[in-house]
Design a protein around this motif. Structure first.
Motif, PDB file in Angstrom:
ATOM      1  N   UNK A 107     -79.920  -9.357  34.327  1.00  0.00           N
ATOM      2  CA  UNK A 107     -80.706  -8.072  34.952  1.00  0.00           C
ATOM      3  C   UNK A 107     -80.642  -7.073  33.810  1.00  0.00           C
ATOM      4  N   UNK A 108     -81.463  -6.195  33.470  1.00  0.00           N
ATOM      5  CA  UNK A 108     -82.715  -6.114  34.243  1.00  0.00           C
ATOM      6  C   UNK A 108     -83.982  -6.962  33.886  1.00  0.00           C
ATOM      7  N   UNK A 109     -83.505  -8.076  32.884  1.00  0.00           N
ATOM      8  CA  UNK A 109     -84.337  -8.875  32.405  1.00  0.00           C
ATOM      9  C   UNK A 109     -84.738  -9.998  33.453  1.00  0.00           C
ATOM     10  N   UNK A 110     -86.143 -10.369  33.621  1.00  0.00           N
ATOM     11  CA  UNK A 110     -86.427 -11.053  34.543  1.00  0.00           C
ATOM     12  C   UNK A 110     -86.047 -12.818  34.471  1.00  0.00           C
ATOM     13  N   UNK A 111     -85.767 -13.076  32.932  1.00  0.00           N
ATOM     14  CA  UNK A 111     -85.473 -14.244  32.551  1.00  0.00           C
ATOM     15  C   UNK A 111     -85.048 -14.405  31.567  1.00  0.00           C
ATOM     16  N   UNK A 112     -84.563 -15.601  30.735  1.00  0.00           N
ATOM     17  CA  UNK A 112     -84.287 -15.527  29.474  1.00  0.00           C
ATOM     18  C   UNK A 112     -85.224 -15.296  28.460  1.00  0.00           C
ATOM     19  N   UNK A 113     -85.141 -14.455  27.339  1.00  0.00           N
ATOM     20  CA  UNK A 113     -86.347 -13.789  26.617  1.00  0.00           C
ATOM     21  C   UNK A 113     -86.440 -14.619  25.333  1.00  0.00           C
ATOM     22  N   UNK A 114     -87.169 -15.905  25.626  1.00  0.00           N
ATOM     23  CA  UNK A 114     -87.295 -16.782  24.289  1.00  0.00           C
ATOM     24  C   UNK A 114     -88.098 -16.022  23.084  1.00  0.00           C
ATOM     25  N   UNK A 115     -88.753 -14.993  23.435  1.00  0.00           N
ATOM     26  CA  UNK A 115     -89.524 -14.355  22.234  1.00  0.00           C
ATOM     27  C   UNK A 115     -88.717 -13.576  21.497  1.00  0.00           C
ATOM     28  N   UNK A 116     -87.382 -13.233  21.920  1.00  0.00           N
ATOM     29  CA  UNK A 116     -86.733 -12.284  21.180  1.00  0.00           C
ATOM     30  C   UNK A 116     -85.805 -12.969  20.223  1.00  0.00           C
ATOM     31  N   UNK A 117     -85.994 -12.825  18.821  1.00  0.00           N
ATOM     32  CA  UNK A 117     -85.350 -13.077  17.769  1.00  0.00           C
ATOM     33  C   UNK A 117     -84.678 -12.225  16.992  1.00  0.00           C
ATOM     34  N   UNK A 266     -90.257 -10.365  17.518  1.00  0.00           N
ATOM     35  CA  UNK A 266     -90.851 -11.282  18.295  1.00  0.00           C
ATOM     36  C   UNK A 266     -90.997 -12.556  17.705  1.00  0.00           C
ATOM     37  N   UNK A 267     -90.525 -13.723  18.205  1.00  0.00           N
ATOM     38  CA  UNK A 267     -90.666 -14.983  17.628  1.00  0.00           C
ATOM     39  C   UNK A 267     -91.892 -15.290  17.115  1.00  0.00           C
ATOM     40  N   UNK A 268     -92.974 -14.744  17.439  1.00  0.00           N
ATOM     41  CA  UNK A 268     -94.171 -15.296  16.793  1.00  0.00           C
ATOM     42  C   UNK A 268     -94.536 -14.571  15.576  1.00  0.00           C
ATOM     43  N   UNK A 269     -93.891 -13.587  15.228  1.00  0.00           N
ATOM     44  CA  UNK A 269     -94.224 -12.908  13.867  1.00  0.00           C
ATOM     45  C   UNK A 269     -94.065 -13.852  12.745  1.00  0.00           C
ATOM     46  N   UNK A 270     -95.107 -13.912  11.976  1.00  0.00           N
ATOM     47  CA  UNK A 270     -95.159 -14.931  11.026  1.00  0.00           C
ATOM     48  C   UNK A 270     -93.773 -14.825   9.997  1.00  0.00           C
ATOM     49  N   UNK A 271     -93.258 -15.839   9.705  1.00  0.00           N
ATOM     50  CA  UNK A 271     -92.090 -15.818   8.802  1.00  0.00           C
ATOM     51  C   UNK A 271     -92.200 -15.086   7.669  1.00  0.00           C
ATOM     52  N   UNK A 272     -93.273 -14.938   6.974  1.00  0.00           N
ATOM     53  CA  UNK A 272     -93.433 -14.213   5.799  1.00  0.00           C
ATOM     54  C   UNK A 272     -93.362 -13.007   5.844  1.00  0.00           C
ATOM     55  N   UNK A 273     -94.019 -12.321   7.110  1.00  0.00           N
ATOM     56  CA  UNK A 273     -93.761 -10.919   7.321  1.00  0.00           C
ATOM     57  C   UNK A 273     -92.364 -10.541   8.050  1.00  0.00           C
ATOM     58  N   UNK A 274     -91.705 -11.387   8.415  1.00  0.00           N
ATOM     59  CA  UNK A 274     -90.263 -11.159   8.665  1.00  0.00           C
ATOM     60  C   UNK A 274     -89.405 -11.142   7.394  1.00  0.00           C
ATOM     61  N   UNK A 275     -89.711 -12.070   6.354  1.00  0.00           N
ATOM     62  CA  UNK A 275     -89.045 -12.012   5.211  1.00  0.00           C
ATOM     63  C   UNK A 275     -89.509 -10.651   4.487  1.00  0.00           C
TER      64      UNK A 275
END
Length: 324
Positions: A107-117, A266-275
């Protein structure tokens, strides 16, 4: 992390080798591909997260013109993590304790946040427990029944303050009267006497507290024992740190609680953008950290230490490509 992701130990070994990020940035800035637009969940206007976000956006525009970072004002850590999970933000800052709660689904998160990296551990927040110097409060436990500004709703500071009050036994009949106020409102309330204390986690020095200390005598209460208790109960996201003598007019050091801040994606951010984001962060870290905390450094061996929050694949690729 999965078997496809290198261990942090491996990344640390690789960090001893290779060229620095500036050489990679030179090639990146020449890329004429389509612009990458990233929404960056930061914090309240005037606060350190918001300042970091604005600085990152400005430095990205100078060094990687195709990278468009748009800072978004928020309530900070918890709000930011919820936005990442919902997909309404691409980047975010958050305190380590809140980030680990998110990935574990506490809590306060509803469940494991798989999108968070994680992209990097960027700097450490110092916990400030501040009271009027001429008042009666001389320890955390003296706050029983008193009014305390504990941070804005949706902030990581609110999470930390809640845990701190619980381990001190300030619950039930001894509970404080929490006021969920941001930093500026907390400072005003302490100065005006409408709260008896404020709890703030941020860089050192925090300009708003420095300004208040110049005009209003303050006492910064020690929290060394609480740092150990928090670490024992909640894990290594909590460390013992010291407010140094001289800051805020302190005549001697004050032990307190340290909590890292993570730059997240967010896990969906393209790898190149993260780099590309990391290229900017490591090339311009002095400018970015000057906005939030004095004397800090950003080093790869600390940047990869993001606890239970997994590194984004683009972050893994960045550390490999730049450091060996």
């Amino acid at each position: 992390m999965t078997g496809r992701t290198p261990s942090r130990r491996g990344v640390l070994r690789a960090a001893l080798l290779g060229a620095g990020p500036a050489s990679v940035l030179a090639g990146c800035s020449e890329d004429t591909g389509p612009a990458r637009r990233l929404r960056f969940a930061t914090g309240a206007p005037g606060g350190p997260y918001n300042a970091f976000g604005k600085a990152l956006a400005a430095q990205a525009a100078r060094t990687v013109p195709r990278l468009r970072v748009t800072p978004v004002s928020t309530s900070a850590s918890v709000d930011n993590l919820l936005r990442l999970g919902a997909g309404s933000a691409d980047l975010a800052l958050a305190m380590a304790d809140a980030a680990e709660d998110a990935v574990r689904g506490r809590p306060p998160f509803p469940g494991p946040a798989a999108r968070v990296t994680a992209l990097a551990r960027v700097y450490v927040n110092y916990t400030h427990l501040v009271v009027p110097a001429r008042g009666p409060v001389r320890s955390l436990r003296d706050l029983a029944g008193r009014s305390v500004a504990t941070g804005a709703a949706g902030s990581g500071g609110q999470v930390l303050a809640g845990r701190l009050l619980r381990i001190a036994g300030l619950t039930g009949d001894r509970a404080v009267r929490q006021r969920r106020l941001g930093l500026a409102a907390s400072v005003d309330a302490l100065r005006d006497g409408t709260v008896d204390a404020l709890i703030w986690a941020g860089g050192v020095p925090t300009p708003a507290l420095s300004e208040l200390a110049r005009r209003f005598p303050l006492r910064f209460l020690p929290l060394e024992a609480e740092a150990k208790t928090l670490r024992d109960r909640y894990g290594p996201v909590y460390t013992a740190v010291t407010l140094p003598a001289g800051v805020y007019g302190l005549t001697e050091p004050v032990g307190t609680i340290g909590v890292a801040n993570y730059l997240l994606a967010r896990s969906g951010v393209p790898s190149q953008a993260a780099r590309e984001v990391l290229w900017v962060v490591f090339d311009r870290w002095r400018v970015l950290l000057d906005e939030v905390t004095a004397g800090a450094r950003l080093e790869p061996r600390f940047a990869v230490a993001t606890g239970d929050v997994p590194l984004h694949p683009g972050a893994v690729a960045y550390y490999r490509s730049v450091y060996g």
